[in-house]
Design a protein around this motif. Sequence first.
Motif, short mmCIF file in Angstrom:
data_model
loop_
_atom_site.label_atom_id
_atom_site.label_comp_id
_atom_site.label_asym_id
_atom_site.label_seq_id
_atom_site.Cartn_x
_atom_site.Cartn_y
_atom_site.Cartn_z
N LEU A 140 -12.04 -112.19 28.75
CA LEU A 140 -11.03 -112.80 27.78
C LEU A 140 -10.47 -114.13 27.78
CD1 LEU A 140 -8.97 -109.45 27.35
CD2 LEU A 140 -10.65 -110.56 25.49
N GLY A 141 -10.34 -114.39 28.87
CA GLY A 141 -9.82 -115.59 29.26
C GLY A 141 -10.56 -116.95 28.81
N ASN A 142 -11.89 -116.45 28.55
CA ASN A 142 -12.94 -117.39 28.41
C ASN A 142 -12.88 -117.78 26.87
OD1 ASN A 142 -14.35 -117.80 30.99
ND2 ASN A 142 -15.86 -116.60 30.33
N VAL A 143 -11.86 -117.26 26.22
CA VAL A 143 -11.84 -117.55 24.69
C VAL A 143 -11.21 -118.91 24.51
CG1 VAL A 143 -9.49 -116.34 24.47
CG2 VAL A 143 -11.06 -116.48 22.52
N PHE A 144 -10.49 -119.39 25.38
CA PHE A 144 -9.77 -120.63 25.33
C PHE A 144 -10.47 -121.85 25.90
CE2 PHE A 144 -6.49 -117.45 26.14
CZ PHE A 144 -5.85 -117.40 24.88
N ALA A 145 -12.13 -121.63 25.88
CA ALA A 145 -12.79 -122.79 26.35
C ALA A 145 -12.93 -123.95 25.54
CB ALA A 145 -14.32 -122.00 26.63
N GLY A 146 -12.74 -123.74 24.11
CA GLY A 146 -12.60 -124.91 23.33
C GLY A 146 -11.21 -125.48 23.03
N ASN A 147 -10.27 -124.74 24.01
CA ASN A 147 -8.86 -125.35 23.57
C ASN A 147 -8.17 -125.31 25.27
OD1 ASN A 147 -8.24 -124.95 20.55
ND2 ASN A 147 -9.51 -123.21 21.62
N PRO A 148 -8.99 -126.38 26.12
CA PRO A 148 -8.30 -126.67 27.35
C PRO A 148 -6.77 -127.10 27.58
CG PRO A 148 -10.05 -128.45 26.84
CD PRO A 148 -9.82 -127.33 25.57
N MET A 149 -6.34 -127.68 26.48
CA MET A 149 -5.02 -128.23 26.68
C MET A 149 -3.88 -127.41 26.68
SD MET A 149 -5.18 -131.66 24.22
CE MET A 149 -3.02 -131.94 24.32
N GLY A 150 -4.41 -125.95 26.11
CA GLY A 150 -3.47 -124.88 25.93
C GLY A 150 -3.50 -124.18 27.12
N VAL A 151 -4.07 -124.28 28.04
CA VAL A 151 -4.22 -123.40 29.29
C VAL A 151 -4.51 -124.34 30.75
CG1 VAL A 151 -5.27 -121.14 28.36
CG2 VAL A 151 -6.66 -122.91 28.69
N GLN A 152 -3.67 -125.19 30.69
CA GLN A 152 -3.89 -126.28 31.84
C GLN A 152 -3.55 -125.58 33.13
OE1 GLN A 152 -4.88 -129.74 31.96
NE2 GLN A 152 -5.61 -128.99 30.26
N TRP A 153 -2.69 -124.39 32.89
CA TRP A 153 -2.25 -123.48 34.07
C TRP A 153 -3.63 -122.63 34.77
CZ3 TRP A 153 -2.98 -118.76 31.63
CH2 TRP A 153 -2.76 -118.67 30.43
N TYR A 154 -4.68 -122.76 34.02
CA TYR A 154 -5.70 -122.34 34.68
C TYR A 154 -5.99 -122.85 36.22
CZ TYR A 154 -7.85 -119.42 30.81
OH TYR A 154 -7.83 -118.48 29.73
N GLU A 155 -5.61 -123.87 36.55
CA GLU A 155 -5.91 -124.19 37.82
C GLU A 155 -5.25 -123.68 38.72
OE1 GLU A 155 -3.46 -127.80 39.19
OE2 GLU A 155 -3.12 -128.14 36.80
N TRP A 156 -4.27 -122.77 38.44
CA TRP A 156 -3.81 -121.76 39.37
C TRP A 156 -4.10 -120.31 39.19
CZ3 TRP A 156 1.05 -124.39 36.75
CH2 TRP A 156 1.43 -125.41 37.43
N THR A 157 -4.18 -120.01 37.97
CA THR A 157 -4.68 -118.57 37.66
C THR A 157 -6.05 -118.41 37.47
OG1 THR A 157 -4.44 -118.78 35.29
CG2 THR A 157 -2.41 -118.28 36.61
N GLY A 158 -6.80 -119.34 37.15
CA GLY A 158 -8.22 -119.12 36.68
C GLY A 158 -8.23 -118.39 35.16
N THR A 159 -9.17 -118.05 34.95
CA THR A 159 -9.45 -117.40 33.53
C THR A 159 -8.67 -115.85 33.44
OG1 THR A 159 -11.51 -116.48 34.07
CG2 THR A 159 -11.57 -118.47 32.91
#
Length: 250
Positions: A140-159
């Motif tokens: 589910l977390g891959n849904v934001f692949a085209g919108n990386p600006m909205g999920v910059q916190w993936y560097e801590w949580t991953g997808t």
Amino acid sequence: MVLLKKSTLHPVWLAAISGVLLWVSWPTSPLTPLIFIGLVPLLTLEARSKRLLPFWGWTYLTFLIWNVATTWWVGNTPIPISGVLANVLNALIMTVPWIGLWKAKRRFGVLPGYVAFTAYWLTFEYIHLNWELSWPWLTLGNVFAGNPMGVQWYEWTGTSGGSLWVLVVNILVFLALGRPGEPVKVLGLSGSVIQRFKTVILTLLIPLAVSGGIYWYRHSLSVVPASGPNVVVVQPNIDPYNEKFALGTD
């Protein structure tokens, strides 16, 4: 969407609506925000279902639609039946956390049921990324692949952080869409529909604000790199099924 909980829509329509919403929100579609309501029809179906077996069947339909619509290309494998089986079996595995939701809610109550469900789904995704039958495309977390600006916190949580975000917002939207005048005593959701959606809006905006802050901070610290050799990575734009491996005829 407001009418979902009151309606007498046939389960096949609720299941199909969820499957289509998941599909149209998936990359590279511009309709990514629809992922935040994509599971609401299926949650409605779960709340209405009195028996597990029919609910499992409709859940399977949802995920079969999602899998086939988004990963139909696996059918281009040299053995087409293997691609078909991949979609069929992956959809089947995706129903397991929903079976857990149905059972947990009826045994432990609404809030424990939803907490258990999020744990079940995240565990399923973790296992699915780390075993021999790994299938990472529909995390589910891959849904934001085209919108990386909205999920910059993936560097801590991953997808997994994105998956949790999607699940929580869908559950909150479903709870907020309770019948007019019906108090929802879960997670402080009560009062009018507008009041209930305050929690939903905060749950959407806080992660976006954190991501925006991280993005701004990273770019404020950026410096112009020293001049050096340019590096270009080229991806050939060809159809690997028909061009790259085509046999020549002399």
